[in-house]
Design an enzyme around this catalytic site. Structure first.
Site, PDB file in Angstrom:
ATOM      1  N   ASN A   8       0.868  -1.182   0.000  1.00  0.00           N
ATOM      2  CA  ASN A   8       0.000   0.000   0.000  1.00  0.00           C
ATOM      3  C   ASN A   8       0.905   1.232   0.000  1.00  0.00           C
ATOM      4  O   ASN A   8       1.499   1.560   1.023  1.00  0.00           O
ATOM      5  CB  ASN A   8      -0.893  -0.025   1.254  1.00  0.00           C
ATOM      6  CG  ASN A   8      -1.727   1.236   1.380  1.00  0.00           C
ATOM      7  OD1 ASN A   8      -1.849   2.013   0.433  1.00  0.00           O
ATOM      8  ND2 ASN A   8      -2.308   1.446   2.553  1.00  0.00           N
ATOM      9  N   LYS A  10       0.069   4.269  -0.307  1.00  0.00           N
ATOM     10  CA  LYS A  10      -0.577   5.454   0.288  1.00  0.00           C
ATOM     11  C   LYS A  10      -0.335   6.684  -0.593  1.00  0.00           C
ATOM     12  O   LYS A  10      -0.415   6.591  -1.813  1.00  0.00           O
ATOM     13  CB  LYS A  10      -0.099   5.667   1.727  1.00  0.00           C
ATOM     14  CG  LYS A  10      -0.197   4.405   2.585  1.00  0.00           C
ATOM     15  CD  LYS A  10       0.027   4.690   4.036  1.00  0.00           C
ATOM     16  CE  LYS A  10       0.065   3.382   4.806  1.00  0.00           C
ATOM     17  NZ  LYS A  10       0.044   3.558   6.240  1.00  0.00           N
ATOM     18  N   HIS A 105      -9.486   1.143   4.888  1.00  0.00           N
ATOM     19  CA  HIS A 105      -8.216   1.327   5.592  1.00  0.00           C
ATOM     20  C   HIS A 105      -8.446   2.257   6.784  1.00  0.00           C
ATOM     21  O   HIS A 105      -9.248   3.184   6.715  1.00  0.00           O
ATOM     22  CB  HIS A 105      -7.170   1.919   4.629  1.00  0.00           C
ATOM     23  CG  HIS A 105      -5.784   1.870   5.206  1.00  0.00           C
ATOM     24  ND1 HIS A 105      -5.344   2.790   6.131  1.00  0.00           N
ATOM     25  CD2 HIS A 105      -4.768   1.005   5.016  1.00  0.00           C
ATOM     26  CE1 HIS A 105      -4.099   2.480   6.475  1.00  0.00           C
ATOM     27  NE2 HIS A 105      -3.727   1.401   5.814  1.00  0.00           N
ATOM     28  N   GLU A 107      -6.846   4.627   7.915  1.00  0.00           N
ATOM     29  CA  GLU A 107      -6.633   6.063   7.654  1.00  0.00           C
ATOM     30  C   GLU A 107      -7.865   6.671   6.990  1.00  0.00           C
ATOM     31  O   GLU A 107      -8.179   7.844   7.201  1.00  0.00           O
ATOM     32  CB  GLU A 107      -5.364   6.244   6.808  1.00  0.00           C
ATOM     33  CG  GLU A 107      -4.112   5.979   7.651  1.00  0.00           C
ATOM     34  CD  GLU A 107      -2.923   5.436   6.885  1.00  0.00           C
ATOM     35  OE1 GLU A 107      -2.935   5.454   5.642  1.00  0.00           O
ATOM     36  OE2 GLU A 107      -1.983   4.959   7.556  1.00  0.00           O
ATOM     37  N   GLU A 183      -5.619  -5.248  10.499  1.00  0.00           N
ATOM     38  CA  GLU A 183      -4.586  -4.246  10.741  1.00  0.00           C
ATOM     39  C   GLU A 183      -4.895  -3.490  12.037  1.00  0.00           C
ATOM     40  O   GLU A 183      -5.710  -2.550  12.023  1.00  0.00           O
ATOM     41  CB  GLU A 183      -4.548  -3.233   9.595  1.00  0.00           C
ATOM     42  CG  GLU A 183      -4.244  -3.814   8.238  1.00  0.00           C
ATOM     43  CD  GLU A 183      -3.619  -2.769   7.323  1.00  0.00           C
ATOM     44  OE1 GLU A 183      -2.474  -2.978   6.926  1.00  0.00           O
ATOM     45  OE2 GLU A 183      -4.256  -1.732   7.056  1.00  0.00           O
ATOM     46  N   GLY A 189       2.414   1.807  10.909  1.00  0.00           N
ATOM     47  CA  GLY A 189       3.425   2.859  10.801  1.00  0.00           C
ATOM     48  C   GLY A 189       4.098   3.212  12.118  1.00  0.00           C
ATOM     49  O   GLY A 189       4.784   4.230  12.227  1.00  0.00           O
ATOM     50  N   SER A 227       3.206  -2.542  10.450  1.00  0.00           N
ATOM     51  CA  SER A 227       4.646  -2.573  10.723  1.00  0.00           C
ATOM     52  C   SER A 227       5.315  -3.905  10.354  1.00  0.00           C
ATOM     53  O   SER A 227       6.267  -4.333  11.010  1.00  0.00           O
ATOM     54  CB  SER A 227       4.936  -2.208  12.185  1.00  0.00           C
ATOM     55  OG  SER A 227       4.553  -0.868  12.444  1.00  0.00           O
TER      56      SER A 227
HETATM   57  C1  PEP Z   1      -0.850   0.027   6.154  1.00  0.00           C
HETATM   58  O1  PEP Z   1      -0.935   1.235   6.094  1.00  0.00           O
HETATM   59  O2  PEP Z   1      -1.731  -0.703   5.656  1.00  0.00           O
HETATM   60  C2  PEP Z   1       0.309  -0.534   6.834  1.00  0.00           C
HETATM   61  C3  PEP Z   1       0.269  -1.795   7.174  1.00  0.00           C
HETATM   62  O3  PEP Z   1       1.344   0.316   7.062  1.00  0.00           O
HETATM   63  P1  PEP Z   1       2.767  -0.065   7.716  1.00  0.00           P
HETATM   64  O4  PEP Z   1       3.228  -1.338   7.093  1.00  0.00           O
HETATM   65  O5  PEP Z   1       3.650   1.103   7.384  1.00  0.00           O
HETATM   66  O6  PEP Z   1       2.524  -0.220   9.192  1.00  0.00           O
END
Ligand code: PEP
Length: 269
Positions: A8, A10, A105, A107, A183, A189, A227
């Site tokens: 992803n 973003k 997601h 966000e 998630e 992040g 992460s």
């Molecule tokens: C995400 O935004 O879906 C995600 C998993 O980000 P990160 O791997 O940076 O934690």
């Protein structure tokens, strides 16, 4: 079972030139992955979700590879066209070369207040336009601390249950066009990750809940995201409940994305 590793991107990279650099690195890395897959008979499906403005260029470039391309969202208002300034429909995302889209997601839930009703509309538009859906669910830090993870997830999975109630004729096709990405919001992040045991138990709950909606959903793919990086991918990949990873930050460097993909590729042998 086939593993999935999805990048992803973003709101990255900043420019088309930077996208080209990342794609050059990725295409080289991907040919290595495809070699590994061939040698070991392993199966790992890769997918990239670039920003909408880069989607057509990225999908066109990836057409020569086995890597799929996804949008990061679709409009809730209309599946095709309409007076919805700033929106992009499922049909337009398909037209730009994507075969999947991420939905829900955290966000988007956080910054755009996406509700279950909104997500049901988006899921319906995407799936009826032939776009597969990577549906993200997960609890916040406060909900995790309050032992509410499974309650939150059940509430978010109600979107899938409502979709099935509205479109029962599509139930049997869902295992091939709907992926759940668990998630935890607090892991995205941040560098903080739940233990593999915790993720495994949560995935088991998700799989059981989906199977409870319909027998045909007992084979649904459930990914972990939050992460995941080159150092911890092996431990997630080793757990049979974890069918792959949704990767944010580490997907912006070809070598870390390659390492994560290789971990899941080899674990799926
Ligand atoms: C995400 O935004 O879906 C995600 C998993 O980000 P990160 O791997 O940076 O934690």
């Amino acid at each position: 079972m086939q593993a999935w590793v999805i990048g992803n991107w973003k709101q990255n990279p900043a420019t088309s030139d930077d996208v080209d650099v990342l794609l050059n690195d990725l295409c080289a890395a991907i040919s290595d992955i495809e070699q590994v897959s061939k040698d070991s008979s392993a199966r790992c499906q890769l997918m990239i979700a670039p920003s909408l403005v880069h989607l057509a260029a990225v999908s066109s470039r990836l057409k020569a590879t086995s890597v799929l391309c996804a949008g990061q969202d679709v409009s809730a208002h209309s599946a095709s066209t309409g007076a919805y300034t700033g929106e992009c429909s499922a049909q337009q995302v398909v037209d730009a070369g994507a075969t999947w889209t991420i939905l829900g997601h955290s966000e988007r839930r956080q910054y755009h207040q996406e509700s279950n009703d909104t997500l049901l509309q988006k899921m319906t538009h995407a799936l009826t336009q032939g776009l597969g859906v990577v549906f993200c669910i997960g609890e916040t830090q406060a909900q995790y601390d309050g032992n509410q993870t499974l309650t939150v997830i059940d509430n978010q999975l109600a979107v899938v249950k409502a979709f099935i109630a509205e479109q029962p004729e599509l139930i049997d096709s869902l295992p091939t066009c709907l992926i759940i990405a668990y998630e935890p919001v607090w892991a995205i992040g941040t560098g903080k990750v739940p233990t593999v045991t915790e993720v495994s138990a949560t995935h088991q709950h998700i799989k059981q809940t989906l199977a409870g909606f319909a027998d045909s959903l007992s084979t649904m793919t459930v990914l972990y995201g939050g992460s995941v990086n080159a150092n911890n991918a092996n431990s997630f990949a080793a757990d049979p409940m974890i069918d792959g990873a949704l990767v944010g930050g580490a997907s912006l460097k070809a070598d870390s994305f390659l390492t994560i993909a290789t971990a899941f590729s080899q674990a799926s042998i």
